[in-house]
Design an enzyme around this catalytic site. Structure first.
Site, PDB file in Angstrom:
ATOM      1  N   LYS A   1     -65.707 -81.184 -88.686  1.00 14.77           N
ATOM      2  CA  LYS A   1     -66.243 -81.034 -87.334  1.00 14.77           C
ATOM      3  C   LYS A   1     -66.560 -82.410 -86.745  1.00 14.77           C
ATOM      4  O   LYS A   1     -66.253 -82.686 -85.593  1.00 14.77           O
ATOM      5  CB  LYS A   1     -67.512 -80.159 -87.365  1.00 14.77           C
ATOM      6  CG  LYS A   1     -67.202 -78.677 -87.600  1.00 14.77           C
ATOM      7  CD  LYS A   1     -68.441 -77.855 -87.916  1.00 14.77           C
ATOM      8  CE  LYS A   1     -68.049 -76.432 -88.292  1.00 14.77           C
ATOM      9  NZ  LYS A   1     -69.173 -75.629 -88.809  1.00 14.77           N
TER      10      LYS A   1
ATOM     11  N   GLN B   1     -75.382 -75.411 -90.074  1.00 10.53           N
ATOM     12  CA  GLN B   1     -74.294 -74.891 -90.909  1.00 10.53           C
ATOM     13  C   GLN B   1     -74.796 -73.757 -91.799  1.00 10.53           C
ATOM     14  O   GLN B   1     -75.816 -73.887 -92.477  1.00 10.53           O
ATOM     15  CB  GLN B   1     -73.696 -76.036 -91.740  1.00 10.53           C
ATOM     16  CG  GLN B   1     -72.475 -75.655 -92.562  1.00 10.53           C
ATOM     17  CD  GLN B   1     -71.254 -75.270 -91.726  1.00 10.53           C
ATOM     18  OE1 GLN B   1     -71.065 -75.757 -90.613  1.00 10.53           O
ATOM     19  NE2 GLN B   1     -70.438 -74.383 -92.245  1.00 10.53           N
TER      20      GLN B   1
ATOM     21  N   ASP C   1     -72.952 -72.549 -81.314  1.00 10.72           N
ATOM     22  CA  ASP C   1     -72.401 -71.508 -82.195  1.00 10.72           C
ATOM     23  C   ASP C   1     -72.435 -70.133 -81.514  1.00 10.72           C
ATOM     24  O   ASP C   1     -71.739 -69.213 -81.942  1.00 10.72           O
ATOM     25  CB  ASP C   1     -73.266 -71.400 -83.465  1.00 10.72           C
ATOM     26  CG  ASP C   1     -72.613 -72.035 -84.680  1.00 10.72           C
ATOM     27  OD1 ASP C   1     -71.374 -72.037 -84.746  1.00 10.72           O
ATOM     28  OD2 ASP C   1     -73.356 -72.516 -85.557  1.00 10.72           O
TER      29      ASP C   1
HETATM   30  N1  GUN Z   1     -70.343 -71.081 -91.639  1.00 11.07           N
HETATM   31  C1  GUN Z   1     -69.120 -70.503 -91.578  1.00 11.07           C
HETATM   32  N2  GUN Z   1     -68.698 -70.413 -90.309  1.00 11.07           N
HETATM   33  C2  GUN Z   1     -69.672 -70.938 -89.538  1.00 11.07           C
HETATM   34  C3  GUN Z   1     -69.814 -71.126 -88.131  1.00 11.07           C
HETATM   35  O1  GUN Z   1     -68.947 -70.774 -87.313  1.00 11.07           O
HETATM   36  N3  GUN Z   1     -70.956 -71.732 -87.744  1.00 11.07           N
HETATM   37  C4  GUN Z   1     -71.928 -72.105 -88.610  1.00 11.07           C
HETATM   38  N4  GUN Z   1     -73.024 -72.664 -88.120  1.00 11.07           N
HETATM   39  N5  GUN Z   1     -71.832 -71.944 -89.906  1.00 11.07           N
HETATM   40  C5  GUN Z   1     -70.704 -71.359 -90.375  1.00 11.07           C
END
Ligand code: GUN
Length: 292
Positions: free
Chosen positions: A54, A98, A121
């Site tokens: 990311k 996350q 998110d």
């Molecule tokens: N863990 C797996 N997919 C995601 C996501 O799209 N966002 C976040 N914050 N954690 C994740």
């Protein structure tokens, strides 16, 4: 008709090229640099990889990015304090915690602490609730709501490969808050007939066989086999199962590909799109915060 492999990676990179121009314009014309912080608690190896990808993607298109790495033993109070500080930091437009978080931390409580205006998110109840209440995708896209990145990316992939959604039978396997539930809302907003299946579903194959659009997001390697898929279906594989042989999806690719009209590979399908939509949401956050 030959099966189409939906090249998520290519589509995702095409999107990032477009975004790069938008980010550059924001900087030169408005003096705004979109900023994203990713908070990672603990050292789950898969999460570490995602967080790094990311950050790299942000940097490639000119978004400012920070990783806030916290110890696995970090308490709720400390994490809440970090979130509070990022909520008040004008350089940061998007905050991503996350998931999964360590077991001693209540995920819901942490998500609720993120400012809904920085919730890139789209997991905050205010964003989820607003999404649920909109009637059409056009309405959703017109409003200041963050759409969760993976479902958003899936909708982009379906559009990109010209999949008819209106009136289609869409079956989602997996009912997570991250993928299954928000994706159902988006497909419904595009007038699909939506079914969500899960671990307690009886006769799963009977239901999946009816799908014009079949999405699997359960995180179990190759559970979707050819006999569960209708001839000519569009199959979207959200699974990212790390096995010794490498990354494997939820779908048994080779045999299902023979029946499907179109299918996403793993890796190189949904994954890169999730990151691109996070970039899209971060740019939206920066624009909305400036009233643009
Ligand atoms: N863990 C797996 N997919 C995601 C996501 O799209 N966002 C976040 N914050 N954690 C994740």
């Amino acid at each position: 008709m030959a099966t189409k492999i939906i090249k998520g990676k290519e589509i995702a990179f095409h999107l990032r090229e477009e975004l790069k121009k938008k980010v550059s314009d924001l900087k030169t014309k408005k003096g705004i640099i979109p900023g994203l912080v990713t908070i990672l608690v603990g050292d789950d190896p898969a999460s570490k990889i995602y967080v790094r990808s990311k950050k790299k993607a942000c940097e490639e298109i000119g978004i400012y990015s920070e990783i806030c790495q916290l110890d696995a033993k970090t308490g709720e109070g400390e994490l809440l304090e970090r979130i509070r500080r990022f909520n008040n930091n004008p350089k940061i437009h998007g905050i991503l915690v996350q998931l999964p978080l360590p077991k001693h931390i209540r995920t819901e409580k942490m998500i609720e602490a993120i400012s809904p205006k920085k919730d890139v998110d789209g997991f905050h109840p205010l964003n989820m609730g607003k999404l649920l209440l909109k009637k059409t995708m056009a309405e959703i896209l017109r409003s200041e709501i963050f759409i969760p990145c993976t479902p958003y990316g899936i909708m982009e992939l379906l559009n990109f490969c010209g999949t008819p959604i209106k009136g289609a039978e869409a079956v989602i396997v997996g009912r997570s808050n991250i993928v299954g539930k928000p994706l159902a809302i988006l497909l419904l907003a595009e007038n699909a007939t939506v079914t969500i299946c899960h671990s307690q579903t009886k006769n799963l194959a009977e239901i999946t066989k009816k799908a014009d659009i079949l999405v699997s997001a359960v995180g179990k390697p190759e559970v979707i086999t050819a006999k569960m898929v209708k001839e000519g279906a569009v199959v979207i594989d959200v699974g990212m199962n790390r096995l010794e042989v490498g990354l494997v999806g939820d779908v048994k690719f080779d045999s299902v590909a023979k029946k499907a009209r179109a299918i996403t590979p793993v890796p190189g399908g949904v994954g890169p799109m999730t990151i691109s939509m996070l970039l899209v949401n971060t740019v939206k956050a920066a624009k909305w915060s400036a009233g643009l």
